[in-house]
Design a protein around this motif. Sequence first.
Motif, PDB file in Angstrom:
ATOM      1  N   ILE A   1      71.381  38.176  72.350  1.00 27.49           N
ATOM      2  CA  ILE A   1      72.470  37.249  72.029  1.00 27.49           C
ATOM      3  C   ILE A   1      71.860  36.017  71.366  1.00 27.49           C
ATOM      4  O   ILE A   1      70.892  35.454  71.876  1.00 27.49           O
ATOM      5  N   THR A   2      72.414  35.603  70.218  1.00 30.82           N
ATOM      6  CA  THR A   2      71.987  34.362  69.570  1.00 30.82           C
ATOM      7  C   THR A   2      73.095  33.335  69.755  1.00 30.82           C
ATOM      8  O   THR A   2      74.228  33.552  69.329  1.00 30.82           O
TER       9      THR A   2
ATOM     10  N   ARG B   1      73.665  46.410  64.386  1.00 25.23           N
ATOM     11  CA  ARG B   1      74.562  45.493  63.677  1.00 25.23           C
ATOM     12  C   ARG B   1      74.675  44.185  64.443  1.00 25.23           C
ATOM     13  O   ARG B   1      74.676  44.167  65.671  1.00 25.23           O
ATOM     14  N   LYS B   2      74.770  43.084  63.698  1.00 21.68           N
ATOM     15  CA  LYS B   2      74.998  41.765  64.296  1.00 21.68           C
ATOM     16  C   LYS B   2      76.493  41.454  64.218  1.00 21.68           C
ATOM     17  O   LYS B   2      77.090  41.496  63.142  1.00 21.68           O
TER      18      LYS B   2
ATOM     19  N   ILE C   1      69.688  29.752  69.025  1.00 19.95           N
ATOM     20  CA  ILE C   1      68.639  30.130  69.964  1.00 19.95           C
ATOM     21  C   ILE C   1      68.843  31.584  70.384  1.00 19.95           C
ATOM     22  O   ILE C   1      69.927  31.966  70.827  1.00 19.95           O
ATOM     23  N   GLU C   2      67.784  32.404  70.241  1.00 20.05           N
ATOM     24  CA  GLU C   2      67.867  33.805  70.645  1.00 20.05           C
ATOM     25  C   GLU C   2      67.707  33.920  72.151  1.00 20.05           C
ATOM     26  O   GLU C   2      66.776  33.370  72.738  1.00 20.05           O
ATOM     27  N   LEU C   3      68.620  34.671  72.787  1.00 15.46           N
ATOM     28  CA  LEU C   3      68.586  34.886  74.227  1.00 15.46           C
ATOM     29  C   LEU C   3      68.446  36.372  74.515  1.00 15.46           C
ATOM     30  O   LEU C   3      68.980  37.220  73.789  1.00 15.46           O
ATOM     31  N   THR C   4      67.713  36.704  75.585  1.00 16.31           N
ATOM     32  CA  THR C   4      67.679  38.087  76.031  1.00 16.31           C
ATOM     33  C   THR C   4      69.053  38.459  76.570  1.00 16.31           C
ATOM     34  O   THR C   4      69.731  37.643  77.183  1.00 16.31           O
ATOM     35  N   GLN C   5      69.442  39.699  76.362  1.00 15.54           N
ATOM     36  CA  GLN C   5      70.743  40.153  76.841  1.00 15.54           C
ATOM     37  C   GLN C   5      70.862  39.933  78.339  1.00 15.54           C
ATOM     38  O   GLN C   5      69.998  40.330  79.107  1.00 15.54           O
ATOM     39  N   ASN C   6      71.941  39.267  78.739  1.00 16.63           N
ATOM     40  CA  ASN C   6      72.200  39.000  80.150  1.00 16.63           C
ATOM     41  C   ASN C   6      73.614  39.467  80.456  1.00 16.63           C
ATOM     42  O   ASN C   6      74.582  38.893  79.943  1.00 16.63           O
TER      43      ASN C   6
ATOM     44  N   LEU D   1      75.958  38.770  68.623  1.00 12.96           N
ATOM     45  CA  LEU D   1      75.430  39.859  69.429  1.00 12.96           C
ATOM     46  C   LEU D   1      74.748  40.880  68.530  1.00 12.96           C
ATOM     47  O   LEU D   1      75.313  41.292  67.510  1.00 12.96           O
ATOM     48  N   THR D   2      73.538  41.302  68.914  1.00 19.44           N
ATOM     49  CA  THR D   2      72.875  42.399  68.226  1.00 19.44           C
ATOM     50  C   THR D   2      73.194  43.674  69.001  1.00 19.44           C
ATOM     51  O   THR D   2      72.847  43.801  70.182  1.00 19.44           O
TER      52      THR D   2
END
Length: 531
Positions: free
Chosen positions: A307-308, A277-278, A312-317, A328-329
């Motif tokens: 994380i968007t 879920r987003k 911009i899509e970001l890798t989870q940090n 958040l996905t």
Amino acid sequence: MELLRSLLDEPLILLFVILFLGSWFGSLSIKGLNLGAAGVLLVAMVFGHFGFAISPVIQNLGLSLFIVGIGLQAGPKFFRMLRSSGLIFGILSLLIILFAVVTTILVAKGLNLDPALSVGLMTGALTSTPGLAAALQATHDPLASVGYGIAYPFGVLAVVLFVQLLPRIGKVDLQKDLEETANPIRTVGSPVLTTLEVTNPMLHKSSLSELNFAPYDAVVSRVIRDGHTMIALGDTILLNGDNLVVVGNETKLDGLIAYVGKPVDTDLENPDNVHLRKVTVDSDEVMGKTLKDLRLRKDHGTTVTRITREGIELTQNPNLPLIRGDVLTIVSTELRLDEVEELFNRKKLAITNLDIFSISVTLLLGVLLGMVPIPIPGLGTIKLGTAGGPLFVALIIGHFGKLGPIHVRYYGPSNHVIRELGLVLFLAGAGTTAGAGIVEVIQTEGVKLIFGGVLITLIPIFAGYFAARKLLKLSVVHSLGGLSGGMTSTPALGALNQLIDSEDPAIAYAAAYPFALILVAIASQLIVFFL
């Protein structure tokens, strides 16, 4: 009648009557469309026609508040977009505004229209109230408001109809087109999903918390064992032969494969009640906290895979502080996802964090900057004025969040109050000033004004869409979303969202919109030199 006129001669009564009637008129909806705050402008023009006027001090106060609110809203996104793939939507906005400027100049010359009327038509066609504010500052002529009021309704309607009709007329499958066209929202560092089989003996019988995926910017979302899917938690034990569903940085994928084992075909069937879920971050309680602070895996049994932020899509940090609007996905069971979604969207009644000191200093610096003459070689000098000065200062301070003692990262409701209050005060003053001569203008220039407004609306729409598709190679969805943002048309985004179940239209809109806000305000001042 005399009693009514004597009441309306009282400045505050006149102001609130205009705001009451204008907000009511603007809220009237026809097939989902309404004039919004522009209703205040139109009602104020009627009062202005009958000789009533709002004090210029109220108008300028409203203008300054509104422009500062816009700058604080756009500041955090505007400069970041310049350093990301969002720049392509900035280019689209620039092209749309250039098409509008050139069309306006040709229309003004061809139809022999007054310069202030012409600039007003352009800002109305682009449905840009900041543009109108800049036009009034540049021309010092209330006729700009007349042009805005005439072009605005068609400007709203035209973009909405274009967005709705183009896919139908062209028989475009929006979802298929989106999948087959290069996606500018994804960057080189955007996370990708892959499934890896565990063959490294060092991972056998180790828990996820004991392993180190950080060097690969990767997070394990699910573990598939013997056909059963499990949510990946810190205490999940891995065995040789397990399939790990991993979201990570594409540039580090080779190293990740060497660490885990070998890639296998991705199968994301969810027979074991594992869902994705987003969730949008909108709770004041989580602002500024990191995923590590929130302990989502340990306390809620959920995993955030990406994380968007601002398109911009970001890798989870785990150490990245969250801000409002982050998407958040999240992977977990339906029940746990409901709990976490409530955590990120929880609302509570609280006072706003609006600070009079910081707003006053921002306004003061902006007004002072607006008074400084700026020479333009070959054209003369301009001043940023009450619109441009506060906008520029608010953009800078909004980007950094603070400047010395000035803190301006207000809660969303606070900024909304600043913008809306300033907007209606400005429109009430601009409307009464413009209304004094509106009938005469329409009688002498009526047909030409309507025709000019239609041209200034339609040419940027068609030319902007063509540029998005042919020059920038965007999908139909991204083209229409960027066009809606470039034309500053929120109703058009709403219409597009009804055509496709995807976040891409909103991301494209959000990427183009800040550029359009700034560019229209700048163009409204510079175009005066060419009319």
